[in-house]
Design a protein around this motif. Structure first.
Motif, mmCIF file in Angstrom:
data_model
loop_
_atom_site.group_PDB
_atom_site.id
_atom_site.type_symbol
_atom_site.label_atom_id
_atom_site.label_comp_id
_atom_site.label_asym_id
_atom_site.label_seq_id
_atom_site.Cartn_x
_atom_site.Cartn_y
_atom_site.Cartn_z
ATOM 1 N N PRO A 212 -17.710 -5.388 -1.305
ATOM 2 C CA PRO A 212 -18.056 -6.001 -2.597
ATOM 3 C C PRO A 212 -16.876 -5.957 -3.567
ATOM 4 N N VAL A 213 -16.653 -7.056 -4.278
ATOM 5 C CA VAL A 213 -15.520 -7.160 -5.202
ATOM 6 C C VAL A 213 -16.000 -7.011 -6.648
ATOM 7 N N PHE A 214 -15.435 -6.035 -7.352
ATOM 8 C CA PHE A 214 -15.674 -5.810 -8.776
ATOM 9 C C PHE A 214 -14.424 -6.292 -9.511
ATOM 10 N N ALA A 215 -14.586 -7.090 -10.573
ATOM 11 C CA ALA A 215 -13.425 -7.665 -11.253
ATOM 12 C C ALA A 215 -13.388 -7.286 -12.729
ATOM 13 N N ASP A 216 -12.211 -6.834 -13.183
ATOM 14 C CA ASP A 216 -11.942 -6.610 -14.601
ATOM 15 C C ASP A 216 -11.131 -7.797 -15.094
ATOM 16 N N PRO A 217 -11.669 -8.587 -16.041
ATOM 17 C CA PRO A 217 -10.971 -9.804 -16.483
ATOM 18 C C PRO A 217 -9.661 -9.557 -17.224
ATOM 19 N N VAL A 218 -9.467 -8.355 -17.809
ATOM 20 C CA VAL A 218 -8.255 -7.931 -18.517
ATOM 21 C C VAL A 218 -8.098 -8.593 -19.881
ATOM 22 N N SER A 219 -8.124 -9.935 -19.934
ATOM 23 C CA SER A 219 -7.970 -10.657 -21.208
ATOM 24 C C SER A 219 -8.632 -12.015 -21.085
ATOM 25 N N GLY A 220 -8.808 -12.670 -22.216
ATOM 26 C CA GLY A 220 -9.408 -13.997 -22.195
ATOM 27 C C GLY A 220 -8.598 -14.983 -21.383
ATOM 28 N N THR A 221 -7.279 -14.959 -21.561
ATOM 29 C CA THR A 221 -6.413 -15.890 -20.842
ATOM 30 C C THR A 221 -6.419 -15.608 -19.344
ATOM 31 N N LYS A 222 -6.248 -14.345 -18.973
ATOM 32 C CA LYS A 222 -6.188 -13.994 -17.550
ATOM 33 C C LYS A 222 -7.548 -14.110 -16.877
ATOM 34 N N ALA A 223 -8.631 -14.040 -17.667
ATOM 35 C CA ALA A 223 -9.977 -14.174 -17.099
ATOM 36 C C ALA A 223 -10.160 -15.518 -16.404
ATOM 37 N N GLU A 224 -9.384 -16.516 -16.817
ATOM 38 C CA GLU A 224 -9.514 -17.844 -16.223
ATOM 39 C C GLU A 224 -9.176 -17.839 -14.730
ATOM 40 N N LYS A 225 -8.439 -16.830 -14.274
ATOM 41 C CA LYS A 225 -8.129 -16.731 -12.840
ATOM 42 C C LYS A 225 -9.379 -16.492 -12.001
ATOM 43 N N LEU A 226 -10.454 -16.026 -12.643
ATOM 44 C CA LEU A 226 -11.688 -15.727 -11.910
ATOM 45 C C LEU A 226 -12.586 -16.950 -11.754
ATOM 46 N N PHE A 227 -12.311 -18.024 -12.484
ATOM 47 C CA PHE A 227 -13.190 -19.194 -12.452
ATOM 48 C C PHE A 227 -13.482 -19.697 -11.038
ATOM 49 N N PRO A 228 -12.472 -19.803 -10.161
ATOM 50 C CA PRO A 228 -12.754 -20.362 -8.822
ATOM 51 C C PRO A 228 -13.531 -19.415 -7.900
ATOM 52 N N VAL A 229 -13.670 -18.138 -8.298
ATOM 53 C CA VAL A 229 -14.265 -17.164 -7.367
ATOM 54 C C VAL A 229 -15.520 -16.502 -7.921
ATOM 55 N N PHE A 230 -16.126 -17.089 -8.946
ATOM 56 C CA PHE A 230 -17.331 -16.483 -9.526
ATOM 57 C C PHE A 230 -18.377 -16.172 -8.455
ATOM 58 N N ASP A 231 -18.543 -17.090 -7.526
ATOM 59 C CA ASP A 231 -19.596 -16.920 -6.520
ATOM 60 C C ASP A 231 -19.233 -15.885 -5.461
#
Length: 361
Positions: A212-231
């Motif tokens: 299981p993958v737990f993600a810390d977005p770090v910042s608003g700008t860097k959080a955008e890297k998570l958009f393609p992998v939300f699922d």
């Protein structure tokens, strides 16, 4: 791995001889449903053979940033374009490293994968990890690059006024490099990532990891890297602003908070934890949604609260606790963190966190 699969897998790891009937009873489902979940776990590689031979995870993997933080604090009002008398502050940092440090203080086995240069800062990083019991040998070393550095100037009150971050070395944490670490990642209990690493690497981890993958977005700008992998994310821990960026919902009240979490759930995230500072955390998954209130604490510095919150979640997850108990441990760990001027409060431990959370560990 779904929430139910993660729950069943943890029971199997704890007792490899457990029967399908016992698993079904613990989960409150039919035996046939338990059999389906077990079959899925076998297909995904978590269960390796008959008798519930598992990959036996005894550690968690953290993939992310490890920085050297260098700061300057003036003795009086900061004067621009001049030399200001003051003091310098030097510490080990980085979101991934900080989370790993907190997890070790809570008694978890941790393997940290990061990128470092071949300089004095890297040697200090390695020495510190070895002292803490964090396994760092799977990190990449780049001889002609500087170890990631965060340089800041604060005012006399300690509030940052100007900063420069040199994090280019993380570009070397490529999918190609992690390809050789995939077995290690898959055998871990869980994976924690931060968004300091490249977007394509985040996608690779989320696509290939069976843990299981737990993600810390770090910042608003860097959080955008998570958009393609939300699922592909088992859990995500944005603060209010990061949750707004990730969901597209402006959070002004409790209804907006719930709406933002719902958007992330609809996009496929399994568990959402929106951290709200002293107000606690809003938690949501497909089964339940609720607030966990913040704990009274004498705040000295809030800098390390998010890193310790993630470590508390990890502790709860590895103990196969409920969503509410996981969140409560996260809030408790954060309350310990903010009582120290240091980013990592050295007194953090599982017993103290469990006591503050009211959770038996």
């Amino acid at each position: 791995m779904t929430n139910r699969e993660a729950q069943i897998f943890q029971w199997i790891v704890e007792n490899p001889m457990i029967s399908q009937e016992e698993l079904a009873a613990k989960a409150g489902i039919a035996r046939s449903s338990a059999a389906v979940h077990i079959s899925n776990l076998m297909k995904k590689g978590y269960i390796l053979g008959k008798g519930y031979v598992t990959s036996g995870p005894s550690y968690c993997t953290v993939i992310g940033g490890a920085n050297i933080d260098i700061g300057g604090v003036p003795d009086a009002e900061l004067i621009n374009n001049d030399s200001n008398p003051g003091k310098t502050v030097f510490s080990l940092g980085g979101v991934g490293r900080n989370i790993a440090h907190n997890m070790r203080l809570l008694g978890l086995g941790v393997k940290l994968i990061t990128a470092m240069g071949d300089d004095a800062y890297a040697h200090q990083m390695i020495e510190s990890c070895e002292e803490l019991g964090i396994e760092i040998q799977d990190s990449i070393r780049i001889s002609n690059e500087n170890t990631s550095t965060y340089l800041y100037i604060a005012d006399k009150n300690g509030d940052m006024q100007l900063a420069l971050s040199d994090m280019r070395i993380y570009d070397h944490l490529t999918p190609k490099y992690l390809q050789n670490k995939l077995e290690l990642i898959n055998r871990g209990r869980m994976v924690v990532i931060d968004t300091n690493i490249p977007a394509q690497t985040i996608e690779y981890i989320c696509e290939k990891s069976r843990a299981p993958v737990f993600a810390d977005p770090v910042s608003g700008t860097k959080a955008e890297k998570l958009f393609p992998v939300f699922d592909k994310l088992y859990a995500v821990t944005p603060n209010k602003y990061e949750a707004e960026v990730m969901s597209g919902v402006s959070i002004q009240n409790d209804a907006d908070l719930a709406a933002a979490a719902d958007v992330l759930l609809e996009k496929g995230v399994k568990n959402v934890f929106i951290t709200l500072g002293e107000n606690g955390v809003y938690c949501a998954n497909e089964s339940e949604k609720f607030m966990v209130a913040g704990l009274a604490a004498k705040a000295v510095s809030t800098t390390g609260a998010g890193d310790s919150f993630m470590a508390g979640l990890a502790l709860g997850f590895t103990r196969k606790l409920s969503l509410r108990e996981m969140a409560s441990l996260g809030v408790a760990a954060a309350s310990v963190a903010i009582e120290s001027a240091e980013t990592i409060n050295p007194i953090l431990n599982a017993s103290e966190v469990g006591m503050r959370a009211g959770v038996e560990l």
